[in-house]
Design an enzyme around this catalytic site. Structure first.
Site, PDB file in Angstrom:
ATOM      1  N   ARG A   1     -10.489  10.765   1.826  1.00  0.00           N
ATOM      2  CA  ARG A   1     -10.634  11.438   3.217  1.00  0.00           C
ATOM      3  C   ARG A   1     -11.805  12.237   3.398  1.00  0.00           C
ATOM      4  NH1 ARG A   1      -4.638  11.846   3.081  1.00  0.00           N
ATOM      5  NH2 ARG A   1      -4.339   9.707   2.841  1.00  0.00           N
TER       6      ARG A   1
ATOM      7  N   LYS B   1      -2.265  -1.625  -3.627  1.00  0.00           N
ATOM      8  CA  LYS B   1      -3.052  -0.428  -3.784  1.00  0.00           C
ATOM      9  C   LYS B   1      -2.261   0.987  -3.693  1.00  0.00           C
ATOM     10  CE  LYS B   1      -6.237   1.807  -0.589  1.00  0.00           C
ATOM     11  NZ  LYS B   1      -6.746   1.967   0.816  1.00  0.00           N
TER      12      LYS B   1
ATOM     13  N   ARG C   1       1.162  10.202   5.364  1.00  0.00           N
ATOM     14  CA  ARG C   1       1.354   8.774   6.094  1.00  0.00           C
ATOM     15  C   ARG C   1       2.695   8.513   5.499  1.00  0.00           C
ATOM     16  NH1 ARG C   1      -3.828   8.379   7.968  1.00  0.00           N
ATOM     17  NH2 ARG C   1      -5.807   8.623   6.534  1.00  0.00           N
TER      18      ARG C   1
ATOM     19  N   LYS D   1       0.834  -1.198  -0.087  1.00  0.00           N
ATOM     20  CA  LYS D   1      -0.016   0.070   0.074  1.00  0.00           C
ATOM     21  C   LYS D   1       0.863   1.101  -0.096  1.00  0.00           C
ATOM     22  CE  LYS D   1      -3.369   2.306   2.566  1.00  0.00           C
ATOM     23  NZ  LYS D   1      -4.662   2.285   3.624  1.00  0.00           N
TER      24      LYS D   1
ATOM     25  N   SER E   1     -10.438   5.802  -4.369  1.00  0.00           N
ATOM     26  CA  SER E   1     -11.153   6.892  -4.566  1.00  0.00           C
ATOM     27  C   SER E   1     -10.821   8.032  -5.615  1.00  0.00           C
ATOM     28  CB  SER E   1     -11.223   7.646  -3.452  1.00  0.00           C
ATOM     29  OG  SER E   1      -9.905   8.123  -2.758  1.00  0.00           O
TER      30      SER E   1
ATOM     31  N   GLU F   1       7.115  -6.823   1.175  1.00  0.00           N
ATOM     32  CA  GLU F   1       6.144  -6.600   2.255  1.00  0.00           C
ATOM     33  C   GLU F   1       4.893  -7.932   1.900  1.00  0.00           C
ATOM     34  OE1 GLU F   1       5.208  -4.707   4.598  1.00  0.00           O
ATOM     35  OE2 GLU F   1       6.224  -2.747   4.263  1.00  0.00           O
TER      36      GLU F   1
ATOM     37  N   TYR G   1     -15.464   1.164  -6.533  1.00  0.00           N
ATOM     38  CA  TYR G   1     -16.542   1.674  -6.357  1.00  0.00           C
ATOM     39  C   TYR G   1     -17.691   1.453  -7.416  1.00  0.00           C
ATOM     40  CZ  TYR G   1     -13.638   3.753  -2.562  1.00  0.00           C
ATOM     41  OH  TYR G   1     -13.029   3.733  -1.706  1.00  0.00           O
TER      42      TYR G   1
HETATM   43  C1  PBG Z   1      -6.945   3.459   5.369  1.00  0.00           C
HETATM   44  C2  PBG Z   1      -7.449   3.227   4.053  1.00  0.00           C
HETATM   45  C3  PBG Z   1      -7.405   4.334   3.043  1.00  0.00           C
HETATM   46  C4  PBG Z   1      -8.203   3.981   2.017  1.00  0.00           C
HETATM   47  C5  PBG Z   1      -8.711   2.569   2.407  1.00  0.00           C
HETATM   48  N1  PBG Z   1      -8.252   2.481   3.744  1.00  0.00           N
HETATM   49  C6  PBG Z   1      -6.997   5.695   3.170  1.00  0.00           C
HETATM   50  C7  PBG Z   1      -5.495   5.978   3.711  1.00  0.00           C
HETATM   51  O1  PBG Z   1      -4.542   5.067   3.661  1.00  0.00           O
HETATM   52  O2  PBG Z   1      -5.193   7.338   3.562  1.00  0.00           O
HETATM   53  C8  PBG Z   1      -8.118   4.663   0.613  1.00  0.00           C
HETATM   54  C9  PBG Z   1      -9.246   4.047  -0.443  1.00  0.00           C
HETATM   55  C10 PBG Z   1      -9.561   5.168  -1.299  1.00  0.00           C
HETATM   56  O3  PBG Z   1      -8.954   5.896  -1.502  1.00  0.00           O
HETATM   57  O4  PBG Z   1     -10.465   4.518  -1.957  1.00  0.00           O
HETATM   58  N2  PBG Z   1      -8.053   3.005   6.196  1.00  0.00           N
END
Ligand code: PBG
Length: 322
Positions: free
Chosen positions: A205, A247, A216, A195, A273, A232, A312
């Protein structure tokens, strides 16, 4: 004279269909959903047109629609009313996410795989995926202890799959031990293994009313890196991950291919997203055709090696594929 004319196999729809090397199937898709505590009505997410923060009722309806369309899984995210430094509501059996798990399991638990995000960022008042030490850094091992309790609470609520997404070192192993000790040997783990810290999470967000300031980058991976994704993934498989994930998806198709080539467990990818928002925004402007772009993006993720795709678009794509 030309001996090879690759165009022969492209001359008609049936011919192209016959030789298509990759196919999307509804059963491979996983629908991410957001449920907001206390919401009477679903609330639109402006940066993700067509996606909502659900009320409990609209969540159940969305789960039913997805199941009816043949979507294989649903991934639940909770948006709690109260936040604190330790993300307590995530561990609380009566917290919004755990309540939603029970409701969705009762609604569609026999028809589709019900998964939950196992991470603290939706529940902390500082918005980080873990708890902070005195210096304000995310404390890896203290966070893992909370993830373990969160996973057990989700398993108690009946979830089929817990999904640690916080990128703490050792999180999968700690969760596996905790689940087993609590008697949940059958609860599976979908690990967000590779990730990356991504600007494309922006709309998420808004979707979870995130309180995050800063970034992060001390726990999610650097987009410049490739072999680290293999490391990982290896670690997560050794620690007991039943499935692994890459991801984001679309800007990381090379990583997805690398991971698919080495993984001994099923590989998922998350069309996040910002990827959804880009397609929607371009389509709304008439700059791209929405449905072909959607299906092409999902096919590309599939071709790069994903067995499962979190998107989605899951319900809509499943209907188009039927
Ligand atoms: C963290 C999490 C995130 C997403 C899924 N789980 C946000 C992040 O890591 O900042 C993002 C999913 C998306 O953008 O569709 N719990």
């Amino acid at each position: 004279m030309l001996t090879h004319r690759p165009r022969r196999l492209r001359q008609s729809g049936p011919m192209r269909n016959l030789v298509a090397q990759n196919r999307l199937a509804p059963a491979d898709l996983i629908l991410p959903v957001f449920v907001k505590e206390g919401a009477e009505q679903p609330i639109d997410i402006s940066s993700m047109p067509g996606v909502q923060q659900h009320s409990m009722e609209s969540l159940k309806a969305a789960a039913r629609d997805a199941a009816a369309a043949g979507v294989g899984g649903i991934m639940l995210f909770g948006v709690p009313e109260t936040l604190d430094a330790r993300g307590t509501a995530g561990v609380d059996p009566n917290g919004i996410l755990n309540v939603a798990i029970r409701e969705v399991i009762a609604e569609v638990g026999d028809e589709m795989v019900v998964m939950a995000d196992t991470c603290l960022d939706e529940f902390t008042d500082h918005g980080h995926c873990g708890v902070l030490d005195e210096a304000g850094n995310v404390d890896n091992d203290a966070t893992n202890e909370i993830y373990a309790r969160m996973a057990v609470a989700q398993a108690e609520a009946g979830v089929h799959v817990v999904s640690p997404s916080g990128m703490m070192d050792g999180q999968v192993g700690v969760i596996r031990v905790a689940l087993d000790e609590a008697g949940y040997q059958h609860t599976a783990i979908l690990a967000y293994s590779a990730k990356y810290a991504s600007a494309f999470y922006g709309p998420f967000r808004e979707a979870v009313d995130s309180a995050l300031t800063g970034d992060r980058k001390t726990y999610q991976m650097d987009s410049a890196n490739r072999t680290e994704a293999i490391l990982e993934t290896e670690l997560d498989i050794q620690e007991g991950a039943d499935m692994v994930m890459v991801k984001p998806a679309m800007s990381y198709l090379d990583i997805l291919r690398d991971v698919a080539d080495m993984s001994t467990v099923p590989v998922a990818a998350y069309q996040i997203s910002g990827e959804y928002a880009m397609i929607e925004a371009a389509a709304a402007n008439g700059w791209i055709e929405r449905e072909p772009a959607m299906l092409e993006s999902l096919t590309a993720i599939r071709r790069a090696g994903a067995q499962n795709i979190l998107t989605y678009y899951a319900t809509e794509a499943a209907r188009l594929l039927a």
